[in-house]
Design a protein around this motif. Sequence first.
Motif, PDB file in Angstrom:
ATOM      1  N   PRO A  16       0.826  -1.217   0.000  1.00 16.16           N
ATOM      2  CA  PRO A  16       0.000   0.000   0.000  1.00 16.16           C
ATOM      3  C   PRO A  16       0.859   1.265   0.000  1.00 16.16           C
ATOM      4  N   ARG A  17       0.311   2.302  -0.600  1.00 17.00           N
ATOM      5  CA  ARG A  17       0.972   3.613  -0.556  1.00 17.00           C
ATOM      6  C   ARG A  17       0.490   4.415   0.644  1.00 17.00           C
ATOM      7  N   ARG A  18      -0.790   4.262   0.974  1.00 21.24           N
ATOM      8  CA  ARG A  18      -1.344   5.011   2.105  1.00 21.24           C
ATOM      9  C   ARG A  18      -2.478   4.212   2.739  1.00 21.24           C
ATOM     10  N   VAL A  19      -2.513   4.216   4.077  1.00 18.51           N
ATOM     11  CA  VAL A  19      -3.597   3.587   4.832  1.00 18.51           C
ATOM     12  C   VAL A  19      -4.081   4.581   5.875  1.00 18.51           C
ATOM     13  N   LEU A  20      -5.406   4.702   6.016  1.00 17.41           N
ATOM     14  CA  LEU A  20      -5.996   5.577   7.028  1.00 17.41           C
ATOM     15  C   LEU A  20      -6.492   4.756   8.207  1.00 17.41           C
ATOM     16  N   VAL A  21      -6.267   5.274   9.399  1.00 17.56           N
ATOM     17  CA  VAL A  21      -6.801   4.664  10.616  1.00 17.56           C
ATOM     18  C   VAL A  21      -7.674   5.701  11.312  1.00 17.56           C
ATOM     19  N   ILE A  22      -8.939   5.370  11.531  1.00 16.58           N
ATOM     20  CA  ILE A  22      -9.868   6.274  12.203  1.00 16.58           C
ATOM     21  C   ILE A  22     -10.060   5.796  13.636  1.00 16.58           C
ATOM     22  N   GLY A  23      -9.813   6.683  14.596  1.00 13.92           N
ATOM     23  CA  GLY A  23     -10.025   6.321  15.992  1.00 13.92           C
ATOM     24  C   GLY A  23      -8.885   6.743  16.882  1.00 13.92           C
ATOM     25  N   ALA A  24      -9.229   7.210  18.104  1.00 16.07           N
ATOM     26  CA  ALA A  24      -8.228   7.754  19.021  1.00 16.07           C
ATOM     27  C   ALA A  24      -7.995   6.878  20.238  1.00 16.07           C
ATOM     28  N   GLY A  25      -8.562   5.666  20.260  1.00 14.89           N
ATOM     29  CA  GLY A  25      -8.402   4.791  21.413  1.00 14.89           C
ATOM     30  C   GLY A  25      -7.228   3.846  21.284  1.00 14.89           C
ATOM     31  N   GLN A  26      -7.167   2.878  22.213  1.00 20.20           N
ATOM     32  CA  GLN A  26      -6.067   1.918  22.237  1.00 20.20           C
ATOM     33  C   GLN A  26      -5.958   1.160  20.920  1.00 20.20           C
ATOM     34  N   THR A  77     -10.492  24.918  11.516  1.00 19.05           N
ATOM     35  CA  THR A  77     -10.567  25.881  10.407  1.00 19.05           C
ATOM     36  C   THR A  77     -11.561  25.491   9.329  1.00 19.05           C
ATOM     37  N   GLY A  78     -11.976  24.218   9.316  1.00 19.81           N
ATOM     38  CA  GLY A  78     -12.854  23.753   8.249  1.00 19.81           C
ATOM     39  C   GLY A  78     -12.122  23.387   6.975  1.00 19.81           C
ATOM     40  N   GLU A  79     -10.772  23.494   6.980  1.00 17.19           N
ATOM     41  CA  GLU A  79      -9.994  23.136   5.790  1.00 17.19           C
ATOM     42  C   GLU A  79     -10.149  21.640   5.490  1.00 17.19           C
ATOM     43  N   ARG A  80     -10.298  21.336   4.206  1.00 14.34           N
ATOM     44  CA  ARG A  80     -10.515  19.945   3.814  1.00 14.34           C
ATOM     45  C   ARG A  80      -9.360  19.427   2.958  1.00 14.34           C
ATOM     46  N   THR A  81      -8.989  18.168   3.230  1.00 10.97           N
ATOM     47  CA  THR A  81      -7.904  17.509   2.500  1.00 10.97           C
ATOM     48  C   THR A  81      -8.455  16.263   1.831  1.00 10.97           C
ATOM     49  N   VAL A  82      -8.163  16.105   0.550  1.00  9.76           N
ATOM     50  CA  VAL A  82      -8.592  14.922  -0.192  1.00  9.76           C
ATOM     51  C   VAL A  82      -7.437  13.933  -0.230  1.00  9.76           C
ATOM     52  N   LEU A  83      -7.723  12.698   0.211  1.00 10.79           N
ATOM     53  CA  LEU A  83      -6.701  11.654   0.254  1.00 10.79           C
ATOM     54  C   LEU A  83      -7.189  10.424  -0.495  1.00 10.79           C
ATOM     55  N   GLU A  84      -6.265   9.763  -1.159  1.00 13.91           N
ATOM     56  CA  GLU A  84      -6.548   8.460  -1.754  1.00 13.91           C
ATOM     57  C   GLU A  84      -5.780   7.413  -0.963  1.00 13.91           C
ATOM     58  N   ALA A  85      -6.503   6.405  -0.484  1.00 12.15           N
ATOM     59  CA  ALA A  85      -5.894   5.386   0.363  1.00 12.15           C
ATOM     60  C   ALA A  85      -6.159   4.001  -0.211  1.00 12.15           C
ATOM     61  N   ASP A  86      -5.272   3.094   0.132  1.00 16.64           N
ATOM     62  CA  ASP A  86      -5.461   1.703  -0.282  1.00 16.64           C
ATOM     63  C   ASP A  86      -6.439   0.982   0.644  1.00 16.64           C
TER      64      ASP A  86
END
Length: 424
Positions: A194-204, A325-334
Amino acid sequence: MSTSDAHLHDLAGIGFGPSNLALAIALRELDRPVDAVFLEKQQRFGWHRGMLIEGTTMQVSFLKDLATMRDPASEYSFLSYLKAKDRLIDFINHKTMYPSRVEFHDYLEWAAAGFTDQVEYGSEVVAVRPLRDGGVITGCEVVARQGGDLVTRQARNLVVATGLEPRMPDGMRPGPRVWHSRDLLRRLPDLRDPRRVLVIGAGQSGAEVADHLHQTFPQAEVCAVFAKYGYTPADDSPFANRIFDPEAVDHFFDAPEHVKRMLMAYHGSTNYSVVDLDVIQGLYRRMYQEKVLGRERLRIMHASRVVELVEEADRVRVIVEFLPTGERTVLEADAVVCATGYRSSDPLQLLGELGEHCARRDDGQLQVERDYRVATTGDVRCGIYVQGPTEHTHGISSTLLSNTAVRAGEIARSLTRITSPALA
């Protein structure tokens, strides 16, 4: 095909994770035998297999195992397991109270192996029906799907311990490239370079997943997205940990509702959306070192949220909004991994007509007595117990390992007290 077993068990258990395994142990160690059968939809025993990441450790002491808090001399304690595996001295020399998650899972499997005669794996419960004697409900009939067949098991009492259900972010559904963290290790082999992976969540789980992906894929960028400004350390200090003591369950159960809410608010930081400090420090060191080297692969997108996610055949298109700020970033993830926690399953989804005889509180939740028996109408003689979805009545430890052994003992003793020809 449908088959029926006319044998009347003392107890039928739905689910066979740590909670009902601890109950099976407590029942076996009673002075009198209890005829129990457990129905588990998995094909074999398993507990959060998808998160058995190498190097991760338990967040509770090994003494809070399936039996020790109830009976330190139990043959099903973690120390008994170590002795059986010829690792007791080695563990003592290890100088830790917190075994690896892999080792603790092996302990659970070891304990579960002693109950294969009472557990029917590969059994997905689809319905529960009342058994009547005149106008009185004296037991229940549990209907389960085993392969292509439907089977029934009858019992005087019922205990529901179906565990936790994964929670996905609002508007998101699991897919080939969007997973819940519980499926991490099962799905990871499908992720190639993969080139990029997103992880959503702030817990353990979120922190551990980000750490594992960062180490597993040395060429990939790992983006951790969460609404907090940073990971919050778990409060595992000695005084705060008293909220998990067995005595705290008594205090919580007897407390007024406004005190219950206050205690949950005060001590949420012991369990919810928090991370062990050593994990936080390790991630920060790695992120800082990458800045020094000028190659930043670990990207912490704090104070942010995913506002749009579109899963395509070969990628996931994600829009992340920076909240200040409301700024938005577009990301492409595997791939996107949602480490967004769990919720207790609703036992009423299975109880069917029996559920109509269960008492509810003013807020709509089940009224559960101190011994974890659901309050019912007067025409019900069948004991209906729940393990897990009792945080509103029994406190923060309800879904955790901390009081599993003690709770199992309380339910076992209750079963011997209620009116039942076999147990009274």
